[in-house]
Design an enzyme around this catalytic site. Structure first.
Site, short mmCIF file in Angstrom:
data_model
loop_
_atom_site.label_atom_id
_atom_site.label_comp_id
_atom_site.label_asym_id
_atom_site.label_seq_id
_atom_site.Cartn_x
_atom_site.Cartn_y
_atom_site.Cartn_z
N GLU A 208 0.86 -1.09 -0.15
CA GLU A 208 -0.12 -0.11 -0.07
C GLU A 208 0.96 1.29 -0.12
O GLU A 208 1.70 1.53 1.09
CB GLU A 208 -0.97 -0.11 1.18
CG GLU A 208 -2.01 1.26 1.08
CD GLU A 208 -2.36 1.53 2.40
OE1 GLU A 208 -2.77 2.89 2.67
OE2 GLU A 208 -2.88 0.71 3.21
N CYS B 115 -3.42 8.14 4.95
CA CYS B 115 -3.09 7.16 3.60
C CYS B 115 -4.48 7.33 2.73
O CYS B 115 -4.06 7.42 1.56
CB CYS B 115 -3.03 5.77 3.90
SG CYS B 115 -1.81 5.17 5.09
#
Length: 460
Positions: free
Chosen positions: A230, A264
């Site tokens: 990620e 994020c």
């Protein structure tokens, strides 16, 4: 000479914590112990592993009062937000709840003649490389289901949140998980990459920058070790013509500015239908002007310093580029006297922006947002897709059918309607393009943390 890892507090630039980095031999020995311990751990009944992980989460939750000010000192998040344990519990306990179903064999045939089934088996030793921005939330996405599935876990945390992994392991050990099954290692980049290249792990999960992801892939090249990544994001928000611009601003500006923009899946660029643009911007300015940049240990502070001065420098460079290209800042800098040109960075909203500016194309990861007017859905979709990243996208509208249709056209891992900056543990957490690859949470998270094994048993 043993290398030392340090956490420099962004509050005052002083060393808040330091730990000696493990030598290559020490790290290899720890992984070897994990591999031995994993066999017995996987042999335990699933219900027992689930119960121990639940107990580990409870033990970690009991540390929350200590964790909150510790996080403020390590990475600058204000104590008023209370830490991360709400999300940690939501995610970990959901994964515990679905474990029996998610890990159950998939029966193809059960007859007098044949038994055919597909089982899920743990990879073995899972390596979790966690980031500093949400050190407990991001780590638990993999740690909890990996342990439940029967893996041993080695956790390496970012030096900016040096103490987080140590706390997690201490809590889980107190709950009864064997110490070799879940270990925290302090590692430098060289030892980390050497371990991966030596095929020390059976699965590697990394959350961090695109550059870091490339380093992990290079280290794993030729080992055939599965890797989950990620990486960066530039998540867009879109306010349609039928949306309430005030409600949309309330949601999207919080999504852009919370945790000083260091999320994020935070909102990093906003597109607003031209008929709603002025009202949206007016509300955005009102919200941001009401923030208070101050000591994160002060309950009245809404924003603290960014985690490190070098992160703030990236945002400052993007702002300078935007202004040079014609962007217009709307927030009075005198509202934020704590901005010191270093880690302490005032939040800002820009208009007159376009995609020639880095602020609309490159990850900012800071308290800054650009807002552009658009004519219609087609223009919004084109701009939202005009990015190297694809983690989430948020659409504010009163029309769920339209939101779904727009979402089908977007190059992203998750589509939100009328919310943003959230992980639903029942849905897979994934991305596309330079955001990375892989799957976390949901039943697919268990698929990523196990390998399939087929049984074809002929009885006659």
């Amino acid at each position: 000479m043993t290398a030392t890892l340090q956490c420099i507090s962004p509050i005052d630039g002083a060393v808040f914590a330091e730990r000696p980095a493990a030598s290559p031999d020490q790290a290899s020995a720890a992984v070897a112990r994990a591999r031995v311990a994993q066999t017995a751990w996987a042999a335990r009944p699933l219900a027992e592993r689930v119960a121990l992980v639940r107990a580990g989460i409870a033990a970690l939750d009991a540390m929350s009062d200590e964790m909150v000010p510790e996080l403020a000192r390590m990475m600058g998040r204000p104590i008023r937000y209370g830490g991360e344990m709400g999300g940690v519990k939501e995610r970990a306990l959901h994964m515990a709840d679905i474990a029996e179903t998610a890990l159950a064999p998939r029966i193809i045939e059960s007859s007098p003649a044949f038994e055919r089934r597909i089982a899920r088996r743990p990879h073995g030793v899972v390596f979790v490389i966690a980031p500093w921005n949400y050190p407990y939330l991001t780590a638990i996405n993999t740690v909890a289901p990996a342990l439940i599935a029967g893996n041993a876990v080695i956790l390496k945390h970012a030096s900016q949140t040096l103490l987080a992994g140590e706390r997690m392991v201490r809590a889980f050990a107190a709950a009864g998980i064997p110490e070799d099954v879940f270990q925290n290692l302090f590692l430098n980049h060289q030892t980390t990459e050497a371990l991966i290249a030596a095929r020390a792990f059976d699965f590697v999960n990394f959350t961090g920058s695109v550059g870091g992801g490339r380093a992990i892939e290079r280290a794993a090249a030729g080992t055939f070790t599965p890797v989950g990544l990620e990486l960066g994001g530039k998540d867009p928000g879109y306010v349609r013509a039928d949306a309430d611009p005030v409600a949309a601003a309330d949601g999207l500006i919080d999504g852009a500015m919370f945790n000083s923009g260091q999320c994020c899946c935070g909102i990093e660029r906003i597109y607003v239908h031209e008929s709603r643009f002025d009202a949206f911007v007016e509300r955005a300015v009102q919200i941001v002007s009401g923030y208070r940049l101050g000591d994160p240990l002060d309950p009245d502070a809404t924003h603290g310093p960014m985690a490190h001065a070098r992160f703030a420098a990236v945002v400052r460079a993007q702002q300078a580029d935007a202004i040079a290209r014609g962007a217009r800042p709307l927030i009075d800098p005198e509202l934020f006297p704590a901005d010191d040109g270093g880690a302490w960075l005032a939040p800002q909203v820009y208009v007159d922006v376009d995609h020639t500016m880095t602020i609309m194309r490159e990850e900012s990861f800071g308290p800054v947002i650009g807002v552009m007017p658009v004519r219609d859905d087609d223009e919004a979709v084109a701009l939202m897709n005009d990015s190297d990243f694809g983690l989430t996208a948020a659409i504010f509208t009163g029309d769920a059918e339209a939101a779904a249709a727009i979402g089908d056209r977007l190059e992203t891992g998750t589509v939100f309607m009328n919310r943003c900056d959230y992980l639903d543990p029942a849905l897979v957490w994934t991305g596309c393009k330079d955001t990375g690859r892989g799957a976390a949470l949901s039943t697919l998270g268990y698929d990523a943390l196990t390998r399939p094994k087929s049984y074809h048993l002929r009885k006659t």
